[in-house]
Structures are given as C-alpha cells and as structure tokens.
Design an enzyme around this catalytic site. Structure first.
Site, PDB file in Angstrom:
ATOM      1  N   ARG A  71      52.811  45.073  33.031  1.00 37.20           N
ATOM      2  CA  ARG A  71      52.990  43.659  33.313  1.00 37.20           C
ATOM      3  C   ARG A  71      52.828  42.823  32.044  1.00 37.20           C
ATOM      4  O   ARG A  71      51.862  42.985  31.305  1.00 37.20           O
ATOM      5  CB  ARG A  71      51.974  43.193  34.364  1.00 37.20           C
ATOM      6  CG  ARG A  71      52.322  43.691  35.753  1.00 37.20           C
ATOM      7  CD  ARG A  71      51.256  43.333  36.737  1.00 37.20           C
ATOM      8  NE  ARG A  71      50.010  43.993  36.400  1.00 37.20           N
ATOM      9  CZ  ARG A  71      48.866  43.770  37.032  1.00 37.20           C
ATOM     10  NH1 ARG A  71      48.816  42.892  38.004  1.00 37.20           N
ATOM     11  NH2 ARG A  71      47.782  44.412  36.686  1.00 37.20           N
ATOM     12  N   THR A 128      41.530  35.606  39.508  1.00 36.57           N
ATOM     13  CA  THR A 128      41.212  34.649  38.446  1.00 36.57           C
ATOM     14  C   THR A 128      42.010  33.361  38.661  1.00 36.57           C
ATOM     15  O   THR A 128      43.234  33.410  38.819  1.00 36.57           O
ATOM     16  CB  THR A 128      41.576  35.247  37.069  1.00 36.57           C
ATOM     17  OG1 THR A 128      40.962  36.532  36.982  1.00 36.57           O
ATOM     18  CG2 THR A 128      41.106  34.364  35.938  1.00 36.57           C
ATOM     19  N   CYS A 183      45.910  39.429  32.345  1.00 41.22           N
ATOM     20  CA  CYS A 183      44.694  38.603  32.259  1.00 41.22           C
ATOM     21  C   CYS A 183      44.641  37.746  30.999  1.00 41.22           C
ATOM     22  O   CYS A 183      44.838  36.537  31.070  1.00 41.22           O
ATOM     23  CB  CYS A 183      43.465  39.511  32.311  1.00 41.22           C
ATOM     24  SG  CYS A 183      43.262  40.271  33.914  1.00 41.22           S
ATOM     25  N   VAL A 240      42.531  45.619  40.719  1.00 39.76           N
ATOM     26  CA  VAL A 240      41.215  45.074  41.056  1.00 39.76           C
ATOM     27  C   VAL A 240      40.788  45.489  42.471  1.00 39.76           C
ATOM     28  O   VAL A 240      39.678  45.969  42.679  1.00 39.76           O
ATOM     29  CB  VAL A 240      41.248  43.523  40.925  1.00 39.76           C
ATOM     30  CG1 VAL A 240      40.045  42.880  41.594  1.00 39.76           C
ATOM     31  CG2 VAL A 240      41.319  43.135  39.462  1.00 39.76           C
ATOM     32  N   THR A 300      47.386  36.532  40.223  1.00 41.66           N
ATOM     33  CA  THR A 300      47.521  35.104  39.905  1.00 41.66           C
ATOM     34  C   THR A 300      48.289  35.007  38.584  1.00 41.66           C
ATOM     35  O   THR A 300      47.700  34.801  37.529  1.00 41.66           O
ATOM     36  CB  THR A 300      46.137  34.413  39.793  1.00 41.66           C
ATOM     37  OG1 THR A 300      45.241  35.276  39.071  1.00 41.66           O
ATOM     38  CG2 THR A 300      45.549  34.124  41.143  1.00 41.66           C
ATOM     39  N   ARG A 358      52.903  51.084  48.424  1.00 42.96           N
ATOM     40  CA  ARG A 358      51.542  51.237  47.894  1.00 42.96           C
ATOM     41  C   ARG A 358      50.613  51.797  48.987  1.00 42.96           C
ATOM     42  O   ARG A 358      49.846  52.724  48.745  1.00 42.96           O
ATOM     43  CB  ARG A 358      51.046  49.864  47.401  1.00 42.96           C
ATOM     44  CG  ARG A 358      49.592  49.819  46.940  1.00 42.96           C
ATOM     45  CD  ARG A 358      49.439  50.244  45.522  1.00 42.96           C
ATOM     46  NE  ARG A 358      48.086  50.037  45.015  1.00 42.96           N
ATOM     47  CZ  ARG A 358      47.481  50.870  44.193  1.00 42.96           C
ATOM     48  NH1 ARG A 358      48.081  51.965  43.788  1.00 42.96           N
ATOM     49  NH2 ARG A 358      46.272  50.619  43.750  1.00 42.96           N
TER      50      ARG A 358
HETATM   51  N1  NAD Z   1      44.007  43.860  36.145  1.00 38.15           N
HETATM   52  C1  NAD Z   1      42.950  43.367  35.514  1.00 38.15           C
HETATM   53  O1  NAD Z   1      42.583  43.817  34.426  1.00 38.15           O
HETATM   54  C2  NAD Z   1      42.113  42.264  36.101  1.00 38.15           C
HETATM   55  C3  NAD Z   1      40.771  42.146  35.684  1.00 38.15           C
HETATM   56  C4  NAD Z   1      40.005  41.119  36.200  1.00 38.15           C
HETATM   57  C5  NAD Z   1      40.581  40.216  37.069  1.00 38.15           C
HETATM   58  N2  NAD Z   1      41.887  40.332  37.437  1.00 38.15           N
HETATM   59  C6  NAD Z   1      42.408  39.369  38.381  1.00 38.15           C
HETATM   60  O2  NAD Z   1      42.407  39.978  39.654  1.00 38.15           O
HETATM   61  C7  NAD Z   1      43.540  39.548  40.415  1.00 38.15           C
HETATM   62  C8  NAD Z   1      44.347  40.734  40.874  1.00 38.15           C
HETATM   63  O3  NAD Z   1      44.849  41.413  39.755  1.00 38.15           O
HETATM   64  P1  NAD Z   1      45.388  42.899  39.803  1.00 38.15           P
HETATM   65  O4  NAD Z   1      45.541  43.318  38.385  1.00 38.15           O
HETATM   66  O5  NAD Z   1      44.567  43.714  40.723  1.00 38.15           O
HETATM   67  O6  NAD Z   1      46.817  42.659  40.462  1.00 38.15           O
HETATM   68  P2  NAD Z   1      47.840  43.796  41.029  1.00 38.15           P
HETATM   69  O7  NAD Z   1      49.183  43.242  40.875  1.00 38.15           O
HETATM   70  O8  NAD Z   1      47.481  45.112  40.427  1.00 38.15           O
HETATM   71  O9  NAD Z   1      47.466  43.932  42.555  1.00 38.15           O
HETATM   72  C9  NAD Z   1      47.640  42.948  43.466  1.00 38.15           C
HETATM   73  C10 NAD Z   1      47.999  43.592  44.797  1.00 38.15           C
HETATM   74  O10 NAD Z   1      48.053  42.516  45.716  1.00 38.15           O
HETATM   75  C11 NAD Z   1      49.151  42.748  46.583  1.00 38.15           C
HETATM   76  N3  NAD Z   1      49.549  41.469  47.170  1.00 38.15           N
HETATM   77  C12 NAD Z   1      50.280  40.480  46.619  1.00 38.15           C
HETATM   78  N4  NAD Z   1      50.401  39.457  47.483  1.00 38.15           N
HETATM   79  C13 NAD Z   1      49.727  39.811  48.609  1.00 38.15           C
HETATM   80  C14 NAD Z   1      49.493  39.186  49.843  1.00 38.15           C
HETATM   81  N5  NAD Z   1      49.975  37.980  50.105  1.00 38.15           N
HETATM   82  N6  NAD Z   1      48.770  39.862  50.772  1.00 38.15           N
HETATM   83  C15 NAD Z   1      48.293  41.096  50.510  1.00 38.15           C
HETATM   84  N7  NAD Z   1      48.482  41.739  49.370  1.00 38.15           N
HETATM   85  C16 NAD Z   1      49.179  41.101  48.400  1.00 38.15           C
HETATM   86  C17 NAD Z   1      50.211  43.386  45.720  1.00 38.15           C
HETATM   87  O11 NAD Z   1      51.135  44.105  46.501  1.00 38.15           O
HETATM   88  C18 NAD Z   1      49.354  44.271  44.797  1.00 38.15           C
HETATM   89  O12 NAD Z   1      49.222  45.589  45.314  1.00 38.15           O
HETATM   90  C19 NAD Z   1      44.295  38.577  39.509  1.00 38.15           C
HETATM   91  O13 NAD Z   1      43.892  37.274  39.770  1.00 38.15           O
HETATM   92  C20 NAD Z   1      43.849  38.970  38.123  1.00 38.15           C
HETATM   93  O14 NAD Z   1      43.932  37.896  37.216  1.00 38.15           O
HETATM   94  C21 NAD Z   1      42.653  41.368  36.991  1.00 38.15           C
END
Ligand code: NAD
Length: 427
Positions: A338, A127, A267, A15, A92, A38
């Site tokens: 995941r 989310t 998700c 995201v 989340t 990363r």
């Molecule tokens: N992947 C999807 O399809 C999608 C779509 C819509 C919404 N979301 C929501 O968006 C959010 C993020 O999802 P994602 O898929 O991008 O997750 P992800 O795991 O791909 O990325 C999260 C990133 O955050 C970093 N991170 C974790 N803790 C941290 C901290 N304390 N400080 C800084 N960086 C930190 C991690 O190292 C990782 O690179 C979630 O809540 C998810 O539910 C995801």
C-alpha cells in the site's frame, strides 16, 4: 466477569487480525470483515498479510459462533449481533488529494450502529485526527442505533501501534494507550486491554488526547525521516557518505538514529495529512508537518534522477537501458504494497525510456498488477541488466551476488545502504 465479554473486531487486516487472535486466547471473539476472500482464507488458518503464523491462528479459530473463547471469522453482520464490545480496526487512508478518506470508518460505524445494544462499548483503533471519534463516529452510532451516547452505549479509543513485518514487537508486547467516553468506561476499556497486553497500558485522560497521541507518533517519525532525507540530498552534493555521517553523529547519547529512505505504507506517509487537515480546519496552516511530507514524497523522483546521473557519468545510454528494481513493498520483509514509493522510482525511470523489471519475493504479483499495473516477479530473473536499484531491504537481497546479473560497467544504486558489494550510488 471475563466470560461475559464478547468482542467483535471489525476489519481483520494488519491491525485487526493480530488483535483478534490475541483477545481470542482469553475471550469469545467474532472477527468481522467485508472482504469475503479474506474471511475464507482466515477460516482455513491462512493469513496473507503474514502477520500471524498459520499454526498460531489455527490454535484460536473456532468453527461455531458461541460464547466460548476463540476466534470465529465472518462476513455476516448477524454474527456480531450478540457482542457487547466492538473494536473497529478499518483502514483510514487519504484520497488522491491527500485528504482523509473516512469512508471505511463511516461504513463500519454504520454496521455497528445496526447491531448496537444497550450497555455496549465501541472502541476505535483506526488512526484518525483528534476529534474524529466524537465528531464523526459517535453521531453515526447514535443515528443508526437510535440509542443515546453515554447513556445507552459508550465509546473508547485505543490507537494501534503495531509495526507490520516486525516479529519482535508483536501486539501484546507494545504498551497500549487507552481512553473512554466517561471515567468509568475509560477504566473498563483500560482493564480489557490490560488483561491481554503484557507490556501494559497507559490510560489517557480523554479520547481526543489518545487520538492526538497516535497521530503525532507517526508525524514525528515522518518529520525525522524527512530531515535525514534532506541531509542525504545535501551530503550527496558535497560528496560525503551520509551513512558514515549518521553513524558518527549517533555516538552522541541524544542523537536520534533515523535513516534516509522512501516513506510509503499506510501509516507514516498518511497520518500526518490527518493532523494537517484538522489543523487547517481550525485555521492553522501546518509548516513543518507538510514540509516533511513534501520532502518524503519527493524521494522517489530523487532516487530515479540519481540513478540517471550515474548512467550519464558512466557514459551509458539511458534510453532502452534494462534496469532491475529489487523490492516493491513499502518496507522490508513484509508483503504490504500500500502506498509504496518504489512505484515513484519506477515511473520516473520509465519516463527516461528505460525498461524496468521488478523482482520481489514478498509482494503478491496480482495485487501489484491490480493496484499499480506493474508486473512483478517472484523469482530472480536469470539475465543481465544495465542497472540494479535495491529499493527495499528484504533479507533475501543481501545474499545476491550482483556480478552475475549486471553487465560490465553497470550501475548499482542501494537506496537502503545495506549492500556489502561495491555500489555506485546510495541515499
Ligand atoms: N498497518 C499498520 O502498520 C498500522 C499500525 C498502526 C495503526 N494502523 C491503523 O490501523 C487501521 C487499520 O489498518 P490496517 O493496516 O490493519 O488496514 P488493512 O487494510 O490491513 O485492514 C483493514 C481491513 O478492514 C476491512 N474493512 C474495510 N472496510 C470495512 C468495513 N466497513 N467493515 C468491515 N471491515 C472492513 C478490510 O477488508 C481489511 O481487511 C488504520 O487506521 C491504520 O492507520 C495501521
């Protein structure tokens, strides 16, 4: 005004990175992530999630942290000190008991609380259940920063709707829901997104409404898929082709075209638990939401038992049978493993004494090994198997001529119903 805005994006995953890249075409953006590997890869213009093409990423990357537009990537908290907008896009997940795990949200709120200045706006995108921003995140920002909410700093919530692996619905092409902690801040948050999201924005009346809207989008999908998964189980017992039934029913204008399958990922299989948790907290035990979860979580076991039945029908021995599983990511054409439910299929098949080989051209073998202790191959193994389970519809699998890889009287199970060759079973 635009040039005065400096945005920190906290969490550069599926995201955060596409969002950071998009904002960086117009604003000065600092992308912050605790994962140093990363950051090192991103600095070289490499996105291992494959969401952003390397060239596109390199176009916005800048080597210096400044107020000029562009994306500066860092793991150093100092680099986000002079930002005035913070957008939090951290994971989340749920824990092993399917309870929301808010640790990344709490930790990232602490990070931002440490650098927060008067006048700043913190926007959450992760989310969550309705109320999480106000009940969990804002108190942390206040406590750590010593600043007062809605006097010194402000908050927004704008849920992300991207779909990993989908090159058509990229972040700027998806209408974005926005909200803010005061009417004026809501408009500012909305304008910020509207300045880069070409599909437009929808300003929700409150943060809670925006949070609830996101969590029900995914819960609705989960429940709809659970329904067609139930149909697949019924029609398999009745010896009726589920795909043909769904195609016929879909000729009615208001029939929703969902397909049966394994529901994994970050998700759809997770977010309903956030809503369920909040409902339970206020004394309501959700029936339909959790029934949908139970149905979808049972599908890995179901697929494995169907494969075993096919072996028995063909008088093939199961113990020591060699089975090839095609695909281990949670969805097609994307490297995200995941919460993948293919693992349930593999574990259930292994319980019958089968030997499983997994081929996935998209998944990172190290990640799969670390996460699930399963070995995956990047290339198709050049040998014959007693059975093949197509678990994920990666585009590469449609081209495979299965005769070459299957012993005589072998079994093919097509979870996704995409194969043109003769298959013995599908959902
Ligand atoms: N992947 C999807 O399809 C999608 C779509 C819509 C919404 N979301 C929501 O968006 C959010 C993020 O999802 P994602 O898929 O991008 O997750 P992800 O795991 O791909 O990325 C999260 C990133 O955050 C970093 N991170 C974790 N803790 C941290 C901290 N304390 N400080 C800084 N960086 C930190 C991690 O190292 C990782 O690179 C979630 O809540 C998810 O539910 C995801």
């Amino acid at each position: 005004m635009k040039e005065q805005i400096k945005i920190a994006i906290i969490g550069l995953g599926y995201v955060g990175l596409p969002l950071a890249r998009l904002f960086a075409t117009t604003y000065s953006v600092v992308g912050f992530d605790i994962d140093k590997d990363r950051i090192a890869a991103l600095k070289k213009g490499i996105d291992t999630t494959l969401e952003i093409e390397n060239e596109l990423l390199k176009e916005v990357l800048v080597a210096e942290n400044s107020t000029n537009k562009g994306l500066y990537c860092t793991s150093n908290r100092k680099d986000i000190e002079d930002c005035n907008h913070y957008i939090i896009t951290v994971p989340t997940p749920v824990d092993k008991n399917n309870k929301p795990n808010l640790t990344p949200l709490i930790k990232s709120s602490e990070t931002v609380g440490n650098v927060l200045k008067k006048g700043a706006i913190v926007i959450y995108e992760s989310t969550v259940y309705p109320g999480a921003t106000e009940e969990v995140c804002i108190p942390i920002l206040e406590r750590i920063s010593g600043l007062s909410f809605n006097t010194d700093f402000f908050v927004g919530y704008s849920p992300e709707r991207i779909n990993p692996g989908d090159k058509d619905h990229t972040v700027e092409k998806i209408l974005k829901v926005t909200s803010g902690s005061t009417p004026e801040i809501a408009h500012r948050v909305n304008e910020l997104y509207a300045s880069v999201i070409t599909a437009g924005t929808h300003l929700a009346p409150s943060i809670k409404v925006a949070e609830a809207a996101k969590v029900i989008e995914n819960s609705q999908r989960d429940i709809n898929i659970a329904f067609v998964n139930e149909l697949a189980k019924i029609f398999n017992l009745l010896d009726i082709d589920t795909k043909a039934v769904l195609e016929a029913a879909a000729t009615k204008w208001n029939f929703l075209p969902f397909k049966p399958g394994l529901v994994g990922g970050h998700c759809i299989g997770v977010d309903p638990y956030y809503l369920a948790q909040k409902a339970q907290e206020v004394g309501y035990h959700p029936e339909i939401i959790l029934a949908g979860r139970r149905m979808n979580d049972s599908m890995g076991h179901y697929v494995a038992s169907e494969v075993i039945k096919l072996f028995i029908k063909k008088d093939k021995e199961i113990k020591n049978a060699k089975i090839l599983v095609l695909g281990i990511t949670f969805k097609e054409n994307c490297p995200d493993v995941r919460n993948t439910k293919v693992v349930d299929v593999i574990q259930n098949l292994e319980e019958y004494g089968t030997t499983i080989t997994v081929f996935d051209p998209w998944a990172d073998p190290n990640e799969v090994k670390n996460e699930y202790n399963i070995v995956t191959l990047k290339n198709m193994p050049q040998e014959k198997f007693d059975g093949i389970v197509l678990a994920v519809s990666h585009k590469e699998f449609v081209e495979i001529s299965f005769d070459k890889y299957l012993h005589k009287n072998g079994v093919i199970y097509d979870v996704k119903g995409i194969l043109k060759c003769e298959v013995q079973g599908k959902l």
